[in-house]
Design a protein around this motif. Structure first.
Motif, PDB file in Angstrom:
ATOM      1  N   HIS A  96       8.891  21.024  22.726  1.00  0.00           N
ATOM      2  CA  HIS A  96       7.580  20.688  23.274  1.00  0.00           C
ATOM      3  C   HIS A  96       7.355  19.175  23.370  1.00  0.00           C
ATOM      4  O   HIS A  96       6.343  18.748  23.926  1.00  0.00           O
ATOM      5  N   ASN A 149      -3.694  19.851  22.988  1.00  0.00           N
ATOM      6  CA  ASN A 149      -4.440  20.460  24.096  1.00  0.00           C
ATOM      7  C   ASN A 149      -3.967  21.898  24.248  1.00  0.00           C
ATOM      8  O   ASN A 149      -2.897  22.270  23.758  1.00  0.00           O
ATOM      9  N   CYS A 150      -4.762  22.696  24.926  1.00  0.00           N
ATOM     10  CA  CYS A 150      -4.517  24.132  24.989  1.00  0.00           C
ATOM     11  C   CYS A 150      -3.374  24.498  25.926  1.00  0.00           C
ATOM     12  O   CYS A 150      -3.042  25.680  26.053  1.00  0.00           O
ATOM     13  N   GLN A 151      -2.768  23.511  26.571  1.00  0.00           N
ATOM     14  CA  GLN A 151      -1.649  23.785  27.477  1.00  0.00           C
ATOM     15  C   GLN A 151      -0.294  23.595  26.808  1.00  0.00           C
ATOM     16  O   GLN A 151       0.746  23.852  27.411  1.00  0.00           O
ATOM     17  N   VAL A 152      -0.298  23.147  25.565  1.00  0.00           N
ATOM     18  CA  VAL A 152       0.953  22.855  24.877  1.00  0.00           C
ATOM     19  C   VAL A 152       1.545  24.138  24.303  1.00  0.00           C
ATOM     20  O   VAL A 152       0.869  24.888  23.597  1.00  0.00           O
ATOM     21  N   PRO A 240       0.944  28.621  24.801  1.00  0.00           N
ATOM     22  CA  PRO A 240      -0.351  27.931  24.941  1.00  0.00           C
ATOM     23  C   PRO A 240      -1.492  28.885  24.632  1.00  0.00           C
ATOM     24  O   PRO A 240      -1.482  30.046  25.022  1.00  0.00           O
ATOM     25  N   ASN A 241      -2.496  28.407  23.909  1.00  0.00           N
ATOM     26  CA  ASN A 241      -3.640  29.247  23.569  1.00  0.00           C
ATOM     27  C   ASN A 241      -4.884  28.391  23.414  1.00  0.00           C
ATOM     28  O   ASN A 241      -4.812  27.219  23.032  1.00  0.00           O
TER      29      ASN A 241
END
Length: 699
Positions: A96, A149-152, A240-241
């Motif tokens: 990541h 961030n929620c996209q990771v 991602p969550n």
């Protein structure tokens, strides 16, 4: 004199240096200044050159007493290494992280020598804390990745280069080690391998062990996903969550994989394990393949089967009834009749019934609970109209059903009462519970409770099984290795592949490593077959392995092959299991309950520094004293056998030959009617040690 004094006064008044001397001094001062500037310039160039060209690719970011965490700026990866760097415990590719960068990582946890903190802007925070256990055989680190961030999508991948990995979840194609498996990154939960052949099976723990002496446990609250790239890497991750949940795991390193496994306190349950009902070990299990649609036909089949067992002198046993057969008997039993009058022909066989937390919506049980206003006994989702609970319909074995609300104590008490009532009416000794797999709300927009997320239902159902008594088995388990219940292995194919016989020993080692030493293997020959098994060689080789397992379980009776020698061999294997294997299992069961050591052990258990033992997948140990090396290849009457332990000696039970440990026996003969079994002898150095001790005592 006056003239001399006058001359001296004249010289004293002229004290300034001559112009030539003054010019030389100024030149030297300028030269020294220029030299200083040049040296400073060269030093700057040297530093820049070292930073850009000569600077090492790695740097230590955290150090313990014997190990530490190293950052590689080129590959953007971490490694746990010994301080001497002569050993790499684990190499981790943090997928990541951004591909740019490569600078030295600075510790943002200032003046803290046991904690490392760093931030990748917009991506994730990393925190690594060094634990200092009381024991000195291992060092443990707590690793936490926090997405920014929620996209990771967090993902740490452990390299399989020069490392054999064990543990995790059971698989349809079971390997030992798991390096040869190939599974896409997916939720790490128990699934039905027949419906999801590339998923994870009936026994699963968030624990992985590497042959370099590294053990990894992922924390329970993590919504873990696991994937395996064959022979490349083992990946742990979180997709991602919106909640931006962190990836947390603990990693321990030690000088050998055995000490790493033993040191890892979370592997051995905090609660001391209890032994299940060991009476189940002695009796072979029989499973009828004849379907019956009415109870009378079922009873006829059972009595016929019992007579054949008696005819072939195969002794007592346990008859495993499937859920359908159990329901047939339970619906037909007349409580006014004594059960022994109806089942007097079955007394040679004890009964094991199968139940599940599912109830058909057409059943009397479900209808009566609705009439009594006890809908809370079943799982439900809030309705959109008024928010009240309504039973949640799902499919179970082709029928619409509801599922027991395992989080409701009233529902648990109701279920236990129903099971005990049925046991009494049928005079049943043993109960098998099929729990179903995965989250009951998998794929639904709403979830009933976080207590039922992932495999929490399976965990709680195993706790419920404990309340039913020691004669209970469950079809799946996680985090319950300490409970006094048996776990059934996943069904296997009726062939020689890793989904069939070749995967049996890897499954044995997998279950036992995770703490589940008391398991019921699939039936001899595999249960994923249409009708009786036709391959007699497969039946014999499979039975030879089952002889050394906790339970011998049959679906294909030996007389269907029409060969007297197979029936005689079956009788011999059952006798050997009862007289030799069961006492051995009981001996090491005591060690399991006291120390947490597995009953069935890989070869590296007695030789943890021998790389030859890391990948042997067709031999296993019972304790430290019996080595079993069966044939798992079709048509073979020879096989290679490796005997571990350089200071051991091993005696062949068939030939009485004695071999030195650390020896590879090539093409060792093993006839179809035999299984290679070796008994560990006393150390070959024991006589010399005894002589030294005696001489010392006399001195």
């Amino acid at each position: 004199m006056a003239r001399r004094a006058k001359h001296m006064a004249s010289n004293a008044g002229d004290s300034s240096p001559e112009p030539g001397i003054k010019e030389i001094n100024e030149t030297w001062k300028g030269a020294i200044a220029c030299l200083g500037v040049a040296l400073l310039f060269l030093m700057t160039i040297g530093v820049l050159y070292w930073q850009v060209v000569e600077k090492p690719d790695t740097n230590w970011v955290l150090r313990g007493q014997v190990s530490g965490l190293v950052w590689d700026k080129k590959s953007l990866s971490f490694s746990f290494k010994s301080l001497s760097q002569d050993k790499t415990f684990a190499h981790i590719d943090a997928r990541h992280l951004p591909v740019r960068g490569g600078a030295v990582l600075n510790n943002h946890c200032w003046f803290n020598t046991t904690r490392f903190c760093h931030t990748w802007d917009g991506v994730a925070n990393l925190q690594v804390s060094l634990d200092t256990p009381n024991q000195s055989v291992a060092e443990c680190y707590r690793v936490e990745w926090i997405p920014l961030n929620c996209q990771v999508a967090l993902q740490d991948c452990f390299s399989m280069v020069n490392t054999s990995w064990y543990g995790g979840g059971s698989m349809r194609l079971q390997y030992w080690p798991i390096n040869n498996a190939n599974i896409d990154l997916q939720p790490f939960i128990i699934s039905d391998l027949q419906d999801t052949p590339t998923g994870y099976g009936s026994v699963l723990e968030r624990y992985f062990l590497g042959s370099t002496g590294v053990a990894v446990r992922v924390h329970q609250e993590v919504p873990l996903h696991v994937g395996i790239e064959s022979r490349k890497q083992l990946c742990l991750g979180i997709p991602p969550n919106a909640e931006m949940q962190p990836l947390r795991y603990t990693i321990c390193v030690s000088d050998s994989l055995r000490s790493a496994h033993q040191q890892f306190s979370t592997v051995i349950p905090v609660v001391q394990p209890d032994q299940p009902d060991t009476s189940i070990l002695r009796l072979p299990h029989w499973r009828s393949q004849r379907d019956a649609d009415i109870a009378l036909k079922l009873e006829h089949n059972l009595k016929t089967f019992t007579r054949k067992l008696k005819l072939h002198r195969l002794g007592e046993g346990i008859m495993d009834l499937c859920e359908q057969s159990t329901l047939l008997l339970s619906n037909e039993v007349d409580e006014t009749l004594q059960s022994q009058n109806r089942y007097r022909g079955l007394r040679q066989l004890r009964l094991s019934i199968t139940l599940s937390p599912f109830t058909s919506i057409d059943s009397h049980h479900f209808q009566s609970t609705l009439q009594e206003g006890r809908e809370n006994l079943w799982l439900g989702l809030p309705s959109a109209a008024n928010g009240s609970q309504g039973p949640f319909l799902m499919k179970w074995k082709g029928k619409f059903a509801v599922k027991l609300n395992i989080s409701n104590e009233e529902a648990q008490d109701w279920f236990i009462e129903q099971v005990h009532s049925l046991q009494k009416r049928l005079e049943v000794d043993y109960v098998n519970l099929e729990v179903g797999v995965g989250s009951p709300y998998m794929g639904q927009a709403q979830r009933h409770s976080c207590r039922l997320c992932g495999d929490d239902y399976i965990n709680q159902f195993a706790l419920l099984a404990e309340k039913l008594g020691n004669g209970t088995t469950v079809s799946a388990a996680t985090r319950t290795a300490h409970l006094p219940v048996f776990v059934r292995m996943v069904p296997r194919q009726s062939d020689w592949s890793h989904a069939g016989l070749k995967g049996l020993i890897p499954s044995i080692l997998h279950y036992s490593l995770l703490g589940y030493s008391f398991f019921i293997p699939d039936v001899i020959g595999g249960s994923l077959a249409d009708g009786f098994l036709a391959d007699e060689e497969l039946f014999v080789r499979w039975m030879q392995i089952a002889t050394f397992l906790p339970v011998m379980s049959f679906s294909t009776p030996p007389w269907v092959f029409g060969e007297t020698w197979i029936v005689n061999m079956t009788r011999s294997c059952i006798h050997r299991h009862q007289t030799f294997v069961v006492p051995l299992l009981m001996k090491y069961a005591t060690e399991w309950t006291s120390l947490g050591h597995p009953v069935f052990r890989p070869l590296w258990w007695v030789s943890p520094s021998d790389p030859n033992t890391f990948t042997i997948n067709d031999e296993f140990l019972i304790g430290d004293e019996v080595l079993v090396a069966p044939v798992t290849e079709s048509g073979k009457v020879h096989r290679d056998i490796y005997l571990p332990g350089n200071d051991f000696q091993w005696k062949d039970m068939n030939t009485a030959q004695v071999f030195e440990g650390g020896t590879l026996l090539r093409e060792y003969p093993v006839a179809l009617t035999e299984v290679a079994v070796f008994i560990r002898q006393k150390s070959k150095y024991m006589p010399a040690i005894a002589e030294i001790q005696q001489a010392t005592a006399q001195a």
